[in-house]
Design a protein around this motif. Sequence first.
Motif, PDB file in Angstrom:
ATOM      1  N   TRP A   1       0.826  -1.216   0.000  1.00  0.00           N
ATOM      2  CA  TRP A   1       0.000   0.000   0.000  1.00  0.00           C
ATOM      3  C   TRP A   1       0.851   1.254   0.000  1.00  0.00           C
ATOM      4  CZ3 TRP A   1       0.605   3.376   4.030  1.00  0.00           C
ATOM      5  CH2 TRP A   1       1.211   2.868   5.179  1.00  0.00           C
TER       6      TRP A   1
ATOM      7  N   TRP B   1     -12.744  22.134  22.030  1.00  0.00           N
ATOM      8  CA  TRP B   1     -12.547  23.563  21.777  1.00  0.00           C
ATOM      9  C   TRP B   1     -11.809  23.818  20.485  1.00  0.00           C
ATOM     10  CZ3 TRP B   1      -7.756  25.783  21.378  1.00  0.00           C
ATOM     11  CH2 TRP B   1      -6.672  25.090  21.928  1.00  0.00           C
TER      12      TRP B   1
ATOM     13  N   MET C   1     -20.232  11.749  22.050  1.00  0.00           N
ATOM     14  CA  MET C   1     -19.631  12.852  22.813  1.00  0.00           C
ATOM     15  C   MET C   1     -20.603  13.407  23.838  1.00  0.00           C
ATOM     16  SD  MET C   1     -16.577  13.675  22.258  1.00  0.00           S
ATOM     17  CE  MET C   1     -16.071  11.986  22.099  1.00  0.00           C
TER      18      MET C   1
ATOM     19  N   ILE D   1     -19.092  14.608  28.883  1.00  0.00           N
ATOM     20  CA  ILE D   1     -17.818  15.313  28.931  1.00  0.00           C
ATOM     21  C   ILE D   1     -17.497  15.533  30.395  1.00  0.00           C
ATOM     22  CG2 ILE D   1     -16.562  17.342  28.164  1.00  0.00           C
ATOM     23  CD1 ILE D   1     -19.288  17.642  26.377  1.00  0.00           C
TER      24      ILE D   1
ATOM     25  N   GLU E   1     -12.625  18.250  31.430  1.00  0.00           N
ATOM     26  CA  GLU E   1     -12.500  18.667  30.040  1.00  0.00           C
ATOM     27  C   GLU E   1     -13.192  20.000  29.802  1.00  0.00           C
ATOM     28  OE1 GLU E   1     -12.883  16.957  25.535  1.00  0.00           O
ATOM     29  OE2 GLU E   1     -13.773  15.845  27.179  1.00  0.00           O
ATOM     30  N   LYS E   2     -14.252  20.223  30.567  1.00  0.00           N
ATOM     31  CA  LYS E   2     -14.922  21.524  30.458  1.00  0.00           C
ATOM     32  C   LYS E   2     -13.969  22.632  30.857  1.00  0.00           C
ATOM     33  CE  LYS E   2     -19.608  21.387  29.866  1.00  0.00           C
ATOM     34  NZ  LYS E   2     -20.731  20.657  30.434  1.00  0.00           N
ATOM     35  N   VAL E   3     -13.204  22.348  31.886  1.00  0.00           N
ATOM     36  CA  VAL E   3     -12.318  23.382  32.395  1.00  0.00           C
ATOM     37  C   VAL E   3     -11.142  23.593  31.465  1.00  0.00           C
ATOM     38  CG1 VAL E   3     -10.842  24.102  34.277  1.00  0.00           C
ATOM     39  CG2 VAL E   3     -13.006  22.951  34.747  1.00  0.00           C
TER      40      VAL E   3
ATOM     41  N   GLY F   1      -9.190  22.247  27.852  1.00  0.00           N
ATOM     42  CA  GLY F   1      -9.319  21.444  26.648  1.00  0.00           C
ATOM     43  C   GLY F   1      -8.292  20.342  26.559  1.00  0.00           C
ATOM     44  N   PHE F   2      -7.192  20.497  27.257  1.00  0.00           N
ATOM     45  CA  PHE F   2      -6.128  19.506  27.137  1.00  0.00           C
ATOM     46  C   PHE F   2      -6.380  18.347  28.081  1.00  0.00           C
ATOM     47  CE2 PHE F   2      -4.366  23.657  26.260  1.00  0.00           C
ATOM     48  CZ  PHE F   2      -3.781  23.452  25.030  1.00  0.00           C
TER      49      PHE F   2
ATOM     50  N   PRO G   1      -1.309  -0.324   7.189  1.00  0.00           N
ATOM     51  CA  PRO G   1      -0.902   0.920   7.851  1.00  0.00           C
ATOM     52  C   PRO G   1      -1.418   0.909   9.285  1.00  0.00           C
ATOM     53  CG  PRO G   1      -2.559   1.336   6.152  1.00  0.00           C
ATOM     54  CD  PRO G   1      -2.196  -0.094   6.054  1.00  0.00           C
ATOM     55  N   SER G   2      -0.679   1.525  10.156  1.00  0.00           N
ATOM     56  CA  SER G   2      -1.118   1.538  11.542  1.00  0.00           C
ATOM     57  C   SER G   2      -2.405   2.336  11.662  1.00  0.00           C
ATOM     58  CB  SER G   2      -0.022   2.159  12.404  1.00  0.00           C
ATOM     59  OG  SER G   2      -0.423   2.139  13.734  1.00  0.00           O
TER      60      SER G   2
ATOM     61  N   LYS H   1      20.625  14.063  26.680  1.00  0.00           N
ATOM     62  CA  LYS H   1      20.839  15.411  27.192  1.00  0.00           C
ATOM     63  C   LYS H   1      19.606  15.962  27.884  1.00  0.00           C
ATOM     64  CE  LYS H   1      24.580  16.604  24.267  1.00  0.00           C
ATOM     65  NZ  LYS H   1      24.532  15.286  23.593  1.00  0.00           N
TER      66      LYS H   1
ATOM     67  N   GLN I   1      19.527  23.305  12.873  1.00  0.00           N
ATOM     68  CA  GLN I   1      18.424  22.372  13.097  1.00  0.00           C
ATOM     69  C   GLN I   1      18.624  21.611  14.395  1.00  0.00           C
ATOM     70  OE1 GLN I   1      18.382  20.396   9.439  1.00  0.00           O
ATOM     71  NE2 GLN I   1      16.666  19.128   9.974  1.00  0.00           N
ATOM     72  N   ASN I   2      17.582  21.374  15.070  1.00  0.00           N
ATOM     73  CA  ASN I   2      17.730  20.657  16.317  1.00  0.00           C
ATOM     74  C   ASN I   2      17.944  19.187  16.057  1.00  0.00           C
ATOM     75  OD1 ASN I   2      17.772  19.695  18.813  1.00  0.00           O
ATOM     76  ND2 ASN I   2      15.674  20.255  19.338  1.00  0.00           N
ATOM     77  N   ASN I   3      19.131  18.798  16.356  1.00  0.00           N
ATOM     78  CA  ASN I   3      19.535  17.439  16.052  1.00  0.00           C
ATOM     79  C   ASN I   3      19.242  16.544  17.227  1.00  0.00           C
ATOM     80  OD1 ASN I   3      20.855  15.294  14.968  1.00  0.00           O
ATOM     81  ND2 ASN I   3      22.867  16.008  15.608  1.00  0.00           N
ATOM     82  N   ASN I   4      18.538  17.087  18.165  1.00  0.00           N
ATOM     83  CA  ASN I   4      18.451  16.383  19.427  1.00  0.00           C
ATOM     84  C   ASN I   4      17.183  15.572  19.600  1.00  0.00           C
ATOM     85  OD1 ASN I   4      20.140  15.886  21.393  1.00  0.00           O
ATOM     86  ND2 ASN I   4      19.859  17.782  22.530  1.00  0.00           N
TER      87      ASN I   4
END
Lengths: 592, 519
Positions: free
Chosen positions: A257, A417, B1, B4, B8-10, B12-13, B126-127, B309, B469-472
């Motif tokens: 695929w 949101w 949904m 809730i 989650e109301k408070v 979003g994350f 595919p995953s 690091k 570039q951040n190689n880290n």
Amino acid sequence: MAGADGDDSLYPIAVLIDELRNEDVQLRLNSIKKLSTIALALGVERTRTELLPFLTDTIYDEDEVLLALAEQLGNFTMLVGGPEYVHCLLPPLESLATVEETVVRDKAVESLRKISQEHSPVDLEVHFEPLVKRLASGDWFTSRTSACGLFSVCYPRVSSTVKAEIRQHFRTLCSDDTPMVRRAAASKLGEFAKVLELDYVKSDIISLFTALASDEQDSVRLLAVEACVSIATLLPQEDLETLVMPTLRQAAEDKSWRVRYMVADKFSELQKAVGPEITKNDLVPAFQNLLKDCEAEVRAAAANKVKEFCENLPEDNREQIIMTHILPCVKELVSDTNQHVKSALASVIMGLSTILGKDNTIEHLLPLFLAQLKDECPEVRLNIISNLDCVNEVIGIRQLSQSLLPAIVELAEDAKWRVRLAIIEYMPLLAGQLGVEFFDEKLNTLCMAWLIDHVYAIREAATCNLMKLVEKFGAEWAQNTIVPKVLGMANDPNYLHRMTTLFCINVIVHCCGYPYREITTKQMLPVVLKMSNDQVANVRFNVAKSLQKIGPVLDSNALQTEVKPVLEKLASDTDMDVKYFAQEAISVLALA
Amino acid sequence: MSAISASEKVDGFTRKSMRKAQKQRKSQGSSQYRTHSTPVELSPLPQLKDAPSTEQQELFTQKLQQCCMLFDFFDSVTDLKSKEIKRATLNELVDYVSTNRGVLVESAYPEITNMITTNIFRTLPPSENPDFDPEEDEPTLEASWPHMQLVYEFLLRFLENPDFQPSIAKRYIDQKFVQQLLELFDSEDPRERDFLKTILHRIYGKFLGLRAFIRKQINNIFLRFIYETEHFNGVAELLEILGSIINGFALPLKAEHKQFLMKVLIPLHTAKGLALFHAQLAYCVVQFLEKDPTLTEPVIRGLLKFWPKTCSQKEVMFLGEIEEILDVIEPTQFKKIQEPLFKQISKCVANPHFQVAERALYFWNNEYILSLIEENIDKILPIMFCSLYRISKEHWNPTIVALVYNVLKTLMEMNCTLFDELTSSYKADRQREKKKEQERDELWKKLDELRLSNPALVQNNSHGLLRVQNNNNNNNNNSSNNINNSDTQDRDVDSAVAITTDEKEPDSMAAGESTLSAK
């Protein structure tokens, strides 16, 4: 470079090199990033004879340092004495091109490609090309991978015997037994083909292309698809059928695929490269198959290309091909089981209306739009809404408004949101297309409700949205519909809402500006001033910030008699931040 | 949904785990069933055990062919009867090859391998989850497992049958076969990988001609994982097999094996998902060092080069691995690396993350390490002193401070005079360092002035000022730190199974086989 001459003794190389050898990686990194400064201090002569040999010998360091070094050396031509000495940079870059870390290696190759242009044709053959050959026949795969990226930059500028050698090296790498090298070769195949003479494209490149496209590893095969685009562009139309199409057909039906995905992803490019005739005969059925692929990934990639593919069909029978071959597949995708497929389709489907015209859109596409507007997945609905402008041009948005409204309302109240945020961003666009009446009647309440959302990002976006609406509908509209509601919130028990009032005032003043001094002085200023007595410090210092923004619009009388006393009071507030912002406002407005 | 939660109301994350709980859905994938034409309905064949012995072979072949029919397991209602027939037949075949002697006649080999390849070799789907995180997410399970499990079982029994003849089988179980088998190690389904592990181990043991090839392909898989994709599900399983392969390497080690250690195993430590296979990886590394102690110095230098690091979790794993290495280190080798190593350890004990500091300080509970330190106290104490002295006053975590006091006490007892000297010169040393730093600033200031006075150059080098570039990436997997460091040392005993020889003595292979088995 004259500036450096007299100073040599001031900066003995030992000291500078000590810096490059510092135990602390961070310091080493800092020094290497300033390598050009060191080189400047040393002068071109000593850079060539002392610094570069040192760098070449001591390349064993953290990849981070090596990356910085690889990048620096690409810009070093002037520091070693200009193009005639540029080959001095090759030894350290050659070592860097063999390290394991891909990022470093790629950067070294990038720098090598850059400085290859600064070589004279003679230097290119004497210094650069031997390096490419050494890399191409290195023991460890890393050097061979790097070599793949260098053939195309030296090929055009060397003699024909050397050209033959380069082609031979490339051929060898295409059948390397390490898949990493074959991948590197496959990814540079198109680029290399471009610099070859047409005869060699036909004799050499095609056989390599065919071999790579049937490699045992799908990661190699899929890269051949990319090369296919460049190769097909180079060949005359009459050769495409025999030289390219068998391989392309095979790729479109590959058992992996990933390869099919690549074909779908590159479909528009492929279509342009092979031209209208082959598109009609071969690509249309291939595209249909990709739209019906068993893997959702492939279907989504193909769905993404629907509009572009249709646009680029030969105009003489475009409509007929779309109606009989493409549209039936599209209809099925509207009710696909996978939401990514549906949302990919939703992001382009509206574009078909311009291609198919008013009647077809109303008869065939409109039902699909409506179905997608009711889709269970918010992303699908959003994608439709975000592309409304295409339909608007063809049939006018009114056709959709009946279905549009419930969709918008639902998205506006979505539990996530980020979804709410996305729909807010389309509000100004929608407002523009639906007109002020429709907006006032149906959408205004939503916009006001967002101002008291429990997520700050939404309140902020809603504020910004207000600004855009005011820009669109004008200050008079703002005065009648927005201002009273905003000012009403100043008495809200929740201090977050009170702050929102201030934020809204900031933006409204910003767009109504000077001509509407009336509204500002009469309606908004009193509210702001009153809020300076708020018990929450956050509100108070936002008052100071707002006053700073409103100030320029006010006349000097209002400034002196009304604003100044309030700011002075705030400047002696008990809270540190309030004081700070009050003082800032005083100095900006020059009230001190 | 509908539901809730208040949180989650408070904000979003919501946390990842909570989001996951909302979609409690068993995900199953398979790309095995593809555009084949509709399967023909299977009709049951007579039982093998009931057939007369003259017809058994013919019936065996028929059954193998019958099992080449593939079914759609996404659709749980179609072909129920045929699916059941295939399942029963496969069961019978498994039983047939594991209990009977003399059933593996030469003509059966192609039929058997054909049945196996048809069933298990496929492009993995595919995953389901594009940012699948093996540490957090539930794997997608193979939908056709009810059949596939039996086919794997059959392959295993086939390889283990006493009549199995590698000399005949090598025509079918060839490089291509192994290549496809190795690709399947990327399967998200842990059950499948477990079978593959055992099977590959058997093949490695029985097919001498394939050994070099298998090692090379594993090499390529790892290199691709490290430098190209950062994604491969079967790293732990492959390392487990390698652990037993390394155990059997003949001495002196070939250059190829040393290269594998330095260019593949050591860079594997940079991988983002190190936690998933670190135990197996550390085991392989220690195996190498036990074989050839002269590799100690390059290995430790390699680890120091890739020292994490920003990811404390990985740093704790590295420290665990260093302790494992120190457990088997020879005193002469220790002398060679003590300086760079203890410079790193002194940074670790001063780490603000208490788990890192704690893990490093635990070294002082190890009797053998303690004896090595004592032997070289003149070298090590000056390196460690500054960090220890400083954090004994500054570290925020009381446990660490207590541990540091103990360590300081131990070190003082080892060489009291040196300890006193270092204590009294501590201040002067710090001041000297400060002065050196000032001198450096001065130098650079002068250099910068020179640069400014040369506008042509400034312009020429404007590129050089671009942010690098951040190689880290490798190290910024800085998520949860609540790991129990004993996990990293908890090596799977099964993996210690030895393939006792390199290519040279094929016969002793059979001895150590039995413990590595699929459930």
